[in-house]
Design a protein around this motif. Structure first.
Motif, short mmCIF file in Angstrom:
data_model
loop_
_atom_site.label_atom_id
_atom_site.label_comp_id
_atom_site.label_asym_id
_atom_site.label_seq_id
_atom_site.Cartn_x
_atom_site.Cartn_y
_atom_site.Cartn_z
N LYS A 122 0.84 -1.19 0.00
CA LYS A 122 0.00 0.00 0.00
C LYS A 122 0.88 1.24 0.00
CE LYS A 122 -3.78 0.04 2.41
NZ LYS A 122 -4.72 0.07 3.57
N THR A 123 0.36 2.31 -0.58
CA THR A 123 1.12 3.55 -0.66
C THR A 123 0.86 4.49 0.51
OG1 THR A 123 -0.59 4.57 -2.02
CG2 THR A 123 1.20 3.45 -3.18
N LYS A 124 -0.13 4.16 1.30
CA LYS A 124 -0.46 4.98 2.47
C LYS A 124 -1.38 4.17 3.38
CE LYS A 124 -4.35 7.16 0.08
NZ LYS A 124 -4.96 8.43 -0.36
N GLY A 125 -1.72 4.73 4.52
CA GLY A 125 -2.64 4.04 5.43
C GLY A 125 -2.31 4.32 6.88
N SER A 126 -3.17 3.86 7.74
CA SER A 126 -2.96 4.06 9.17
C SER A 126 -1.94 3.05 9.69
CB SER A 126 -4.28 3.88 9.93
OG SER A 126 -4.67 2.52 9.91
N ALA A 127 -1.47 3.30 10.90
CA ALA A 127 -0.52 2.38 11.53
C ALA A 127 -1.21 1.08 11.93
CB ALA A 127 0.12 3.04 12.74
N GLY A 128 -2.52 1.13 12.10
CA GLY A 128 -3.26 -0.09 12.42
C GLY A 128 -2.84 -0.74 13.72
N GLY A 129 -2.41 0.07 14.69
CA GLY A 129 -2.00 -0.47 15.98
C GLY A 129 -0.57 -0.98 16.00
N HIS A 130 0.14 -0.86 14.88
CA HIS A 130 1.53 -1.32 14.81
C HIS A 130 2.45 -0.20 15.26
CE1 HIS A 130 5.29 -2.88 13.24
NE2 HIS A 130 4.69 -4.01 12.92
N ASN A 131 3.17 -0.41 16.36
CA ASN A 131 3.97 0.65 16.95
C ASN A 131 5.13 1.10 16.08
OD1 ASN A 131 2.41 0.89 19.29
ND2 ASN A 131 3.52 -0.76 20.31
N GLY A 132 5.69 0.18 15.30
CA GLY A 132 6.77 0.55 14.39
C GLY A 132 6.29 1.50 13.32
N LEU A 133 5.15 1.19 12.71
CA LEU A 133 4.58 2.06 11.69
C LEU A 133 4.15 3.39 12.28
CD1 LEU A 133 2.38 -0.43 9.61
CD2 LEU A 133 4.71 0.37 9.13
N LYS A 134 3.64 3.35 13.49
CA LYS A 134 3.19 4.59 14.15
C LYS A 134 4.38 5.54 14.35
CE LYS A 134 0.71 6.33 18.19
NZ LYS A 134 1.71 7.40 18.51
N ASP A 135 5.51 5.00 14.77
CA ASP A 135 6.67 5.85 15.00
C ASP A 135 7.22 6.41 13.69
OD1 ASP A 135 8.54 6.90 17.07
OD2 ASP A 135 10.02 5.86 15.83
N ILE A 136 7.20 5.60 12.64
CA ILE A 136 7.63 6.09 11.33
C ILE A 136 6.73 7.24 10.86
CG2 ILE A 136 7.85 5.49 8.88
CD1 ILE A 136 8.67 2.67 9.81
N GLN A 137 5.43 7.05 11.03
CA GLN A 137 4.47 8.09 10.65
C GLN A 137 4.73 9.37 11.45
OE1 GLN A 137 0.33 6.87 10.40
NE2 GLN A 137 -0.34 8.83 11.25
N ASP A 138 5.00 9.22 12.73
CA ASP A 138 5.25 10.39 13.58
C ASP A 138 6.53 11.12 13.17
OD1 ASP A 138 2.97 9.83 15.00
OD2 ASP A 138 4.01 8.90 16.70
N LYS A 139 7.59 10.34 12.91
CA LYS A 139 8.88 10.96 12.58
C LYS A 139 8.88 11.59 11.19
CE LYS A 139 11.18 9.90 16.35
NZ LYS A 139 10.13 9.15 17.08
N LEU A 140 8.17 10.97 10.24
CA LEU A 140 8.12 11.52 8.88
C LEU A 140 7.00 12.55 8.72
CD1 LEU A 140 8.65 8.29 6.72
CD2 LEU A 140 10.36 9.92 7.54
#
Length: 206
Positions: A122-140
């Motif tokens: 996928k080219t975008k989307g929510s972190a879906g409860g995944h903490n690694g994705l959440k932190d990437i989203q926050d930092k970027l």
């Protein structure tokens, strides 16, 4: 006039070079206790890709890094050593250091909502409860980055999600894992060579 042309050509060359460089990030946790866990599939995928191409990982800032050159493209394989919940720090650092555009970032992660071994790019989307994705989203500061999800299924009883995610693969899963790792590695190369849309059409759901 000539100075302007020289500067323009240099800018073109830099842009062309950026377009051919990709940051491929496998998410996981460092340490022997996590090596064979479902949550570490990102590391496992990159280890497989490195193995079949005779690549060596080197310890670098915020992670280990390997470089794979293929048909004019450069794939930088990054395994952050920040632990899963702080993955964004390493991703941001290496994107900026290597001057890689955001659209050339691909993050590989586990997904409980997909059957075992199923891929979904996928080219975008929510972190879906995944903490690694959440932190990437926050930092970027954006959720618009490419992520390749590897299904680990949800075969766990109520209240046992953490144990399941941080648990080892079953014997049945282990017997099928090499083929799935190979398929995921092919999707990564396709992402860099054919583009995200073609790769989604070819690999999603397989």
């Amino acid at each position: 006039m000539f100075k302007w042309l020289f500067k323009f050509k240099k800018q073109q060359q830099a842009t062309h070079s950026m377009a051919k460089k990709f940051l491929i990030v496998g998410l996981g946790n460092i340490g022997a206790d996590y090596v064979h866990t479902r949550h570490n599939i990102g590391f496992k995928v990159l280890n497989h890709l490195a193995k079949i191409n005779a690549l060596e990982f080197e310890i670098r800032k915020l992670g280990t890094l390997a470089s794979h050159k293929f048909k004019g493209r450069t794939f930088l394989l990054l395994k952050p050593n920040t632990f899963m919940n702080l993955s964004g720090k390493a991703v941001k650092y290496w994107l900026e250091k290597e001057n890689i555009p955001l659209e050339n970032l691909l993050v590989i992660t586990d997904d409980l909502n997909l059957p075992f071994g199923t891929l979904r790019l996928k080219t975008k989307g929510s972190a879906g409860g995944h903490n690694g994705l959440k932190d990437i989203q926050d930092k970027l500061n954006t959720a618009q980055y490419n992520r390749l999800r590897f299904g680990i299924s949800d075969e766990f009883s109520k209240g046992r999600q953490v144990d399941y995610v941080l648990g080892a693969w079953s014997d049945e899963e282990s017997s099928k894992l090499d083929e799935r790792l190979q398929r995921t590695s092919e999707a990564i190369i396709s992402f860099g060579m054919a583009g995200v849309n073609t790769t989604m059409n070819q690999f999603n759901g397989t």
